[in-house]
Write an enzyme that holds these catalytic residues in place. Sequence first.
Site, PDB file in Angstrom:
ATOM      1  N   LYS A 180      19.256   0.867   2.695  1.00  0.00           N
ATOM      2  CA  LYS A 180      18.037   0.909   1.888  1.00  0.00           C
ATOM      3  C   LYS A 180      18.413   1.429   0.508  1.00  0.00           C
ATOM      4  O   LYS A 180      18.854   2.574   0.376  1.00  0.00           O
ATOM      5  CB  LYS A 180      16.993   1.823   2.529  1.00  0.00           C
ATOM      6  CG  LYS A 180      16.459   1.331   3.862  1.00  0.00           C
ATOM      7  CD  LYS A 180      15.538   2.366   4.493  1.00  0.00           C
ATOM      8  CE  LYS A 180      14.880   1.844   5.759  1.00  0.00           C
ATOM      9  NZ  LYS A 180      14.101   2.894   6.460  1.00  0.00           N
TER      10      LYS A 180
ATOM     11  N   GLU B 142       3.982  -3.463   7.604  1.00  0.00           N
ATOM     12  CA  GLU B 142       5.008  -4.483   7.400  1.00  0.00           C
ATOM     13  C   GLU B 142       4.612  -5.849   7.958  1.00  0.00           C
ATOM     14  O   GLU B 142       5.449  -6.731   8.115  1.00  0.00           O
ATOM     15  CB  GLU B 142       6.326  -3.995   8.003  1.00  0.00           C
ATOM     16  CG  GLU B 142       6.797  -2.718   7.318  1.00  0.00           C
ATOM     17  CD  GLU B 142       8.075  -2.157   7.890  1.00  0.00           C
ATOM     18  OE1 GLU B 142       8.624  -2.762   8.836  1.00  0.00           O
ATOM     19  OE2 GLU B 142       8.527  -1.115   7.395  1.00  0.00           O
TER      20      GLU B 142
END
Length: 427
Positions: A334, A204
């Site tokens: 999510k 990330e």
Amino acid sequence: MASIEAVHAREILDSRGNPTVEVEVALDDGTIARAAVPSGASTGQFEAVELRDGGDRYGGKGVEKAVAAVNEEISEQIVGYEAEEQRLVDSALITLDGTPDKSRLGANAILGVSLAVAKAAAESADLPLFRYLGGPNAHVLPVPMMNILNGGAHADTNVDIQEFMIAPIGAESFREALRWGAEVYHSLKAVLKAHGLATGVGDEGGFAPNLDSNRAALDLISEAITKAGFTLGQDIALALDVAATEFYADGAYQFEGSSRSAEEMAAYYTELVESYPLVSIEDPLSEEDWAGWKALTESLGDRLQLVGDDLFVTNPERLQRGIDEGAANSLLVKVNQIGTLSETLDAVSLAQRNRYTAMISHRSGETEDTTIADIAVATNSGQIKTGAPARSERVAKYNQLLRIEEELDDAAVYAGANAFPRFARQG
């Protein structure tokens, strides 16, 4: 009103070099929109199922089965639906799949279609996606929860905690918050170099050095914040994603070289909260440890945000259990955990009605798709987690939020410290 004329899926690559699904939806007014589906590294066992091909191709991670499901069965089912009838489309997709976890057609197939339909409907209506989804009251720009140091499943290091994040709570605008985050990110790189530590990055975009302890990571970030010219706890606060399910086995947590109980983990977190300006801890305990979650929420829930990711998997039913039992006080959102836009928005709404905060989140395997940026503003969630200010699949979301803030102009409100009502700013 424009109706769905064609649906087409293809296999593309995500940010980790793994296949994922991209879907294009064409409407009868000439509108064409596309959406790409993310994929996680640390996944909860209760998530909707991502359909993978198996076999040798792409190491078994191909998505040709999911692509075929879209191009054949799903396409046949939803062509002719009005694009603005999002709930009808999503309901049809859920019914067509016929399983509780979307395992027959694949959540990656279903979600791609669901998101592409919404984007096509917004474009057909000549509205930005955040406005189409959120209506006239969508105006809050989220605090970027920037994962600038990676451990756990997101990096090949000896750090247990998966994400060490910064939250620019003192900024006046999203634009300023993004700048602050980027400046701290570059400051951290310099700090790591000065300590003789590696500056390679994880999935990330955060740095992934080998460190002696999890506290060492917090100390390095605190040093970077100060050296960048900011006040720790007032300008910029800290946050964690522990991803505790990843090191939970047989009723215990294998953490920092020892086996710990939920009570011992809670004591550890209490020490951290006493030592650092933490606004949020995500997945501090396992997705199966409901008793531990309840006790931790009772002891720390009035001091900071305790976020359920694997615990809730963006599922309204699991979230309702958390609300009923007093487990956690925040929902991580999510879209691919639940598999349709409608169910995602339902989960956010349920959280907000019950005074749970909501943090919109990316996955570790991402694409250039920016839908979650619009969802964050549409829901006025006040928080977004989409990685470090590096790697274009992460930065794409931040850049979209810059555009949205510019479009909102004077109506834009940056959430700032108000996103974390339980945290008392320091400094």
